[in-house]
Every structure is written in structure tokens, then in C-alpha cells.
Design a protein around this motif. Structure first.
Motif, PDB file in Angstrom:
ATOM      1  N   TYR A  68       5.001   2.336  -8.445  1.00 51.18           N
ATOM      2  CA  TYR A  68       5.535   1.230  -7.411  1.00 51.18           C
ATOM      3  C   TYR A  68       4.735   1.284  -6.193  1.00 51.18           C
ATOM      4  O   TYR A  68       4.290   2.184  -5.670  1.00 51.18           O
ATOM      5  N   ARG A  69       4.201  -0.022  -5.880  1.00 57.78           N
ATOM      6  CA  ARG A  69       3.287  -0.420  -4.688  1.00 57.78           C
ATOM      7  C   ARG A  69       4.108  -1.353  -4.030  1.00 57.78           C
ATOM      8  O   ARG A  69       4.440  -2.178  -4.505  1.00 57.78           O
ATOM      9  N   TRP A  70       3.699  -1.360  -2.718  1.00 59.44           N
ATOM     10  CA  TRP A  70       4.254  -2.524  -1.861  1.00 59.44           C
ATOM     11  C   TRP A  70       3.403  -3.602  -1.656  1.00 59.44           C
ATOM     12  O   TRP A  70       2.226  -3.555  -1.700  1.00 59.44           O
ATOM     13  N   GLU A  71       3.864  -4.916  -2.006  1.00 63.56           N
ATOM     14  CA  GLU A  71       3.137  -6.243  -2.119  1.00 63.56           C
ATOM     15  C   GLU A  71       4.112  -6.957  -1.345  1.00 63.56           C
ATOM     16  O   GLU A  71       5.281  -7.326  -1.867  1.00 63.56           O
ATOM     17  N   GLY A  72       3.653  -7.864  -0.387  1.00 64.64           N
ATOM     18  CA  GLY A  72       4.546  -8.970   0.246  1.00 64.64           C
ATOM     19  C   GLY A  72       5.756  -8.414   0.935  1.00 64.64           C
ATOM     20  O   GLY A  72       6.715  -9.031   0.685  1.00 64.64           O
ATOM     21  N   GLY A  73       5.923  -7.060   1.346  1.00 59.68           N
ATOM     22  CA  GLY A  73       7.041  -6.622   1.876  1.00 59.68           C
ATOM     23  C   GLY A  73       8.087  -6.156   0.875  1.00 59.68           C
ATOM     24  O   GLY A  73       8.959  -5.644   1.443  1.00 59.68           O
ATOM     25  N   LYS A  74       7.641  -6.004  -0.287  1.00 66.21           N
ATOM     26  CA  LYS A  74       8.577  -5.418  -1.269  1.00 66.21           C
ATOM     27  C   LYS A  74       7.951  -4.477  -2.442  1.00 66.21           C
ATOM     28  O   LYS A  74       6.667  -4.877  -2.574  1.00 66.21           O
ATOM     29  N   PRO A  75       8.644  -3.617  -2.934  1.00 66.58           N
ATOM     30  CA  PRO A  75       7.992  -2.842  -4.182  1.00 66.58           C
ATOM     31  C   PRO A  75       7.786  -3.522  -5.295  1.00 66.58           C
ATOM     32  O   PRO A  75       8.831  -4.377  -5.789  1.00 66.58           O
ATOM     33  N   ILE A  76       6.543  -3.486  -5.798  1.00 63.81           N
ATOM     34  CA  ILE A  76       6.533  -4.196  -7.156  1.00 63.81           C
ATOM     35  C   ILE A  76       6.025  -2.978  -8.050  1.00 63.81           C
ATOM     36  O   ILE A  76       5.324  -2.041  -8.069  1.00 63.81           O
ATOM     37  N   ALA A  77       6.833  -2.794  -9.421  1.00 64.95           N
ATOM     38  CA  ALA A  77       6.747  -1.919 -10.379  1.00 64.95           C
ATOM     39  C   ALA A  77       5.682  -2.286 -11.281  1.00 64.95           C
ATOM     40  O   ALA A  77       5.616  -3.575 -11.661  1.00 64.95           O
ATOM     41  N   THR A  78       4.866  -1.318 -11.737  1.00 63.54           N
ATOM     42  CA  THR A  78       3.782  -1.554 -12.818  1.00 63.54           C
ATOM     43  C   THR A  78       3.973  -0.506 -13.819  1.00 63.54           C
ATOM     44  O   THR A  78       4.533   0.644 -13.297  1.00 63.54           O
TER      45      THR A  78
END
Length: 125
Positions: A68-78
């Protein structure tokens, strides 16, 4: 003094104990591998009895991890843990010892041919 012992590995296929899947370990004579496992079991038992072993566990297949990384103010799961790395965290042990020297003495028994083990102090802010 608390330390975490991090077990890094790159076995293919994935499995535990990780030494069973590392070419350098597999190349050792069976008697030497068994001796190493017995010594490892012995140090775990000693640390359990003395209270130095605070916990630890093997981790599951890294292919099942999510990052989980933050992008655009929200967490993005990869898919994780780190797709660009061959090594991954295979497990950890939390120890509480009297000195840095004791931590180094213990961690020296956690490593064998082809393995990478990290000793890191726990931050006690």
C-alpha cells in the motif's frame, strides 16, 4: 535492549524452513544441515527459557502480499511486497537481551550459507 532479527530470503520455490530451498544449503551434506537445524532449535529453546525470545514467526509466500502506497491522498494497493526485489522478508524474531554483544552472538546462529539475516534495534522512543 530489544532487537528484531529479520530473515531475508530468495528461495524458489517458496517454503519453510527457507534453508531447505536455498541452493547453498542444499549443497551441504545432510549431516551438516541436520546439525545446523539442531543448533538453531537449541538456541530458540535457550532463548525461550531465558525470556530473551519475545516472539517471532515465519511469513507467508510474498506472492500473496499486498503493498500500500499513498497516491492522490488515498492508499493504492499493488501486488507486493516489492516487485523489483528478488529477496523478501521470510520471517522475524523479536528478542530482548542484556547487551548488543548478546544480540550479535544470537544472530550469528541464525545465518548459514546463502542466507541473509539482519539485526536491527527496536526503536524505544
Amino acid at each position: 535492549m530489544k532487537y528484531v532479527i529479520l530473515i531475508h530470503s530468495n528461495p524458489q520455490p517458496w517454503g519453510h524452513p527457507t534453508g531447505d530451498y536455498i541452493a547453498e544449503q542444499q549443497a551441504l551434506p545432510q549431516a551438516e544441515r541436520e546439525k545446523g537445524m539442531a543448533e538453531f532449535d537449541q538456541i530458540l529453546e535457550e532463548m525461550s527459557k531465558s525470556g530473551e525470545l519475545q516472539g517471532g514467526t515465519a511469513l507467508g509466500d510474498p506472492a500473496s502480499a499486498r503493498l500500500y502506497r499513498w497516491e492522490g491522498g488515498k492508499p493504492i494497493a499493488t501486488d507486493g511486497p516489492y516487485a523489483e526485489a528478488k529477496e523478501h522478508l521470510a520471517g522475524f524474531f523479536l528478542i530482548d537481551v542484556a547487551s548488543p554483544e548478546r544480540a550479535e552472538e544470537i544472530v550469528a546462529t541464525f545465518s548459514g550459507p546463502g542466507e541473509t539475516v539482519e539485526l536491527r534495534p527496536v526503536w524505544e522512543g
